[in-house]
Structure formats: C-alpha cells, structure tokens
Design an enzyme around this catalytic site. Structure first.
Site, PDB file in Angstrom:
ATOM      1  CE1 TYR A 163      16.311 -43.041  17.108  1.00 27.83           C
ATOM      2  CE2 TYR A 163      14.832 -42.773  15.248  1.00 27.83           C
ATOM      3  CZ  TYR A 163      15.985 -42.411  15.925  1.00 27.83           C
ATOM      4  OH  TYR A 163      16.783 -41.410  15.432  1.00 27.83           O
TER       5      TYR A 163
HETATM    6  P1  NDP Z   1      25.653 -41.576  16.857  1.00 26.88           P
HETATM    7  O1  NDP Z   1      25.328 -42.972  17.270  1.00 26.88           O
HETATM    8  O2  NDP Z   1      26.638 -41.369  15.786  1.00 26.88           O
HETATM    9  O3  NDP Z   1      26.067 -40.740  18.152  1.00 26.88           O
HETATM   10  C1  NDP Z   1      25.236 -40.789  19.301  1.00 26.88           C
HETATM   11  C2  NDP Z   1      25.841 -39.971  20.400  1.00 26.88           C
HETATM   12  O4  NDP Z   1      25.003 -40.082  21.568  1.00 26.88           O
HETATM   13  C3  NDP Z   1      27.222 -40.440  20.801  1.00 26.88           C
HETATM   14  O5  NDP Z   1      28.012 -39.330  21.149  1.00 26.88           O
HETATM   15  C4  NDP Z   1      26.943 -41.292  22.037  1.00 26.88           C
HETATM   16  O6  NDP Z   1      28.113 -41.317  22.857  1.00 26.88           O
HETATM   17  C5  NDP Z   1      25.809 -40.507  22.670  1.00 26.88           C
HETATM   18  N1  NDP Z   1      25.007 -41.282  23.600  1.00 26.88           N
HETATM   19  C6  NDP Z   1      24.281 -42.395  23.353  1.00 26.88           C
HETATM   20  N2  NDP Z   1      23.710 -42.835  24.483  1.00 26.88           N
HETATM   21  C7  NDP Z   1      24.089 -41.982  25.469  1.00 26.88           C
HETATM   22  C8  NDP Z   1      23.846 -41.914  26.856  1.00 26.88           C
HETATM   23  N3  NDP Z   1      23.081 -42.810  27.507  1.00 26.88           N
HETATM   24  N4  NDP Z   1      24.402 -40.914  27.562  1.00 26.88           N
HETATM   25  C9  NDP Z   1      25.180 -39.997  26.954  1.00 26.88           C
HETATM   26  N5  NDP Z   1      25.443 -39.997  25.638  1.00 26.88           N
HETATM   27  C10 NDP Z   1      24.908 -40.993  24.910  1.00 26.88           C
HETATM   28  O7  NDP Z   1      24.250 -40.910  16.461  1.00 26.88           O
HETATM   29  P2  NDP Z   1      23.926 -39.660  15.517  1.00 26.88           P
HETATM   30  O8  NDP Z   1      24.976 -38.646  15.618  1.00 26.88           O
HETATM   31  O9  NDP Z   1      23.530 -40.186  14.200  1.00 26.88           O
HETATM   32  O10 NDP Z   1      22.573 -39.165  16.218  1.00 26.88           O
HETATM   33  C11 NDP Z   1      22.506 -37.987  17.005  1.00 26.88           C
HETATM   34  C12 NDP Z   1      21.040 -37.669  17.209  1.00 26.88           C
HETATM   35  O11 NDP Z   1      20.426 -37.487  15.931  1.00 26.88           O
HETATM   36  C13 NDP Z   1      20.243 -38.771  17.920  1.00 26.88           C
HETATM   37  O12 NDP Z   1      19.318 -38.190  18.791  1.00 26.88           O
HETATM   38  C14 NDP Z   1      19.544 -39.468  16.777  1.00 26.88           C
HETATM   39  O13 NDP Z   1      18.348 -40.111  17.185  1.00 26.88           O
HETATM   40  C15 NDP Z   1      19.262 -38.283  15.864  1.00 26.88           C
HETATM   41  N6  NDP Z   1      19.011 -38.680  14.495  1.00 26.88           N
HETATM   42  C16 NDP Z   1      20.006 -39.258  13.733  1.00 26.88           C
HETATM   43  C17 NDP Z   1      19.727 -39.629  12.434  1.00 26.88           C
HETATM   44  C18 NDP Z   1      20.738 -40.247  11.556  1.00 26.88           C
HETATM   45  O14 NDP Z   1      20.378 -40.636  10.416  1.00 26.88           O
HETATM   46  N7  NDP Z   1      22.003 -40.367  11.953  1.00 26.88           N
HETATM   47  C19 NDP Z   1      18.385 -39.428  11.856  1.00 26.88           C
HETATM   48  C20 NDP Z   1      17.438 -38.809  12.747  1.00 26.88           C
HETATM   49  C21 NDP Z   1      17.750 -38.454  14.012  1.00 26.88           C
HETATM   50  P3  NDP Z   1      28.520 -42.502  23.843  1.00 26.88           P
HETATM   51  O15 NDP Z   1      28.210 -43.782  23.142  1.00 26.88           O
HETATM   52  O16 NDP Z   1      29.969 -42.252  24.073  1.00 26.88           O
HETATM   53  O17 NDP Z   1      27.718 -42.284  25.067  1.00 26.88           O
END
Ligand code: NDP
Length: 258
Positions: A163
C-alpha cells in the site's frame, strides 16, 4: 441540490471508487454543485444507490461499472460517460484498496497480495487517468485529481509495504503528469487524505483501542470525514485552484505536521 454554490454547472466528471467512502461523498458533492457525474466502481448496485441519491436531490449521475484493473472495462466506462454527455472535463482518480490483514513487510509479502494492491491503487489510477485524459484533451483541457496517502511521504503505515509503495508512486505520477499536461490546459493535482472514517477503515472504527491509537497520532485527535476530504478534491478540480498544479493537498488533521 444546493442552488447557492454551483461551481461545476455544465462540468462533466468521471470518478472512480464512487460507490462508497470518499468517492461517494465526492460524487454527491459534485452533483450538488451542478456537475454531471459518471460513477465508476465494481459494484453496480452500490453505484445505482449513489445515483438514486443524486437524482432524488435533482442532480444527474451516470452509472459506469468497471474494475479499474481491467483496461477494457475502464476504457468502456469512460467512453460511455463521454458519449452520454459529449465529453468530460474532470477526472477524479480515487479507487483504492488497503489489505491490512494481508499486506505486510516485504520479507513476508505474498507476490499475489503485492500485485493486487499495486494493480488497483497504481495501475487502476493510471488506467482511469489514461482514458480520462484522452477525453480532457478532446475537450480542450480540464482537471485531474488523484488520491494518494500520507504514507506516500513517510513510512507510518507500518507493515503495509505494498500500500505504501502504491501511494508513493501516485505522487510521482501526479507530478510528471502535471508538468506534461499543463501545456494542454489540464491541471493535475492530488488530494492526500489522512485517517478518514470510511468503509476502508471499518476495522479501526469498530475497535475502540485501535481507534484511540490512531487518533493519538493526529493533532486534531479525530478521524476526518469523507465530506471533509471531498471538499478539498472539489477545490482542486475547480477554477478557484486555477494556479494550483502538481500539488498534493493534505487533509489529515495535522498528522503529517505533528
Ligand atoms: P473505501 O474502501 O471506502 O472505497 C473504495 C472505493 O474504491 C469503493 O468505491 C470501491 O468500490 C472502489 N474500488 C476498489 N477496488 C476497485 C476496483 N478494482 N475497481 C473499481 N473500483 C474499485 O475507501 P476510501 O473511500 O476510504 O478510499 C478512497 C481512496 O482514498 C483510496 O485510494 C484510498 O487509498 C485513499 N485513502 C483513504 C484513506 C482513509 O483513511 N480512508 C487514507 C488515505 C488514502 P467497489 O468495491 O464497488 O469496486
């Protein structure tokens, strides 16, 4: 929809990871401010629920399911959105995964886990940017906002080496894209969320001890919200950020500063 602030009236946005967390909040906020929003993630039903929330509030959303690791799916989703609206103006490259129980230190890290994280967090952002930027070039310009992490700067996501590597690479890719595409009138920036209360962190939010541990490293002593993160993503995508490019805006309650 909020009629008072419509910074994005007429703008067409594609956002990956729009089914939950930061992406969902960002999509809803864009729609509230007048944008038409194409929602990308793997889970169609969750995207349809976000689209329904947007349309019930008077906004416009287009459901474009895709796995961001699959180029044919990403290309089809972006093309479908562009066809629906006659082009795109803004790309938010947000989808990501964290595998806290599988991702680990390199000497123990399974190649399959490494590849899953890198394929989603880095290759997935590359593919959304690749096909999204093609549309921005056709539109004569626009904005890209990528989503990184503070661990892209410092090694504090202990034991999550895949990650951390994926998020470090997002910063480098964002900077070189910013420099290369500004001549095409495309501004590229990144939003760097700290510890945000989203489904990604459900395992922390449900464990009082772990939550306290995380919050103790944050000067504001609390997690951020998806809405607080969305506000910064929208700023970077807006004309208010017209002189901002190649920047990484941290939304972390002071974690990196502390
Ligand atoms: P969530 O797990 O809440 O949401 C992740 C989203 O990404 C979902 O909509 C999921 O939808 C989608 N996703 C995951 N894998 C795929 C894939 N292969 N293809 C298409 N869509 C995908 O995460 P967050 O909202 O917390 O995170 C969003 C971003 O922010 C990420 O990049 C994360 O690394 C970053 N981030 C988050 C932090 C936090 O504390 N929350 C901190 C730092 C960075 P589905 O499963 O339906 O595909």
């Amino acid at each position: 929809m909020n009629e008072d602030v419509r910074r994005f009236a007429g703008k067409r946005v594609v956002i990956s990871g729009a089914s939950k967390g930061i992406g969902r909040a960002t999509a809803i906020r864009f729609a509230c401010e007048g944008a038409r929003v194409a929602l990308v993630a793997r889970t169609r039903q969750a995207l349809e629920e976000v689209a329904a929330t947007i349309s019930e509030a008077g906004g416009e959303a287009f459901v474009a399911p895709a796995d961001v690791t699959q180029e044919d799916q990403v290309e089809a989703a972006v093309l479908a959105a562009a066809k629906e609206w006659g082009g795109l103006d803004i790309v938010v490259s947000n989808a990501g995964i964290e595998l806290p129980f599988e991702d680990t230190r390199v000497d123990q890290l399974d190649l399959a886990v490494w590849q899953r994280v890198i394929n989603t967090n880095l290759t997935g952002q590359f593919l959304i940017c690749k096909h999204g930027v093609r549309q921005l070039l056709k539109s004569g310009g626009g904005a890209v906002v990528m989503v990184g992490s503070p661990c892209g700067y410092r090694g504090f996501c202990f034991h999550e080496h895949a990650y951390t590597a994926s998020k470090g690479a997002i910063l480098s890719l964002m900077q070189v894209m910013a420099v290369d595409y500004i001549k095409d009138n495309i501004r590229v920036n990144a939003c760097i969320p700290g510890f945000i209360d989203t489904p990604m962190n459900a395992h922390v939010m449900e464990d009082a001890g772990l939550l306290e541990h995380w919050c103790s490293s944050i000067p504001m002593r609390r997690p951020g919200t998806a809405e607080e993160t969305a506000a910064v993503i929208l700023f970077l995508a807006s004309d208010e950020a017209s002189y901002v490019m190649g920047s990484a805006y941290v939304v972390d309650g002071g974690q990196l500063a502390g």
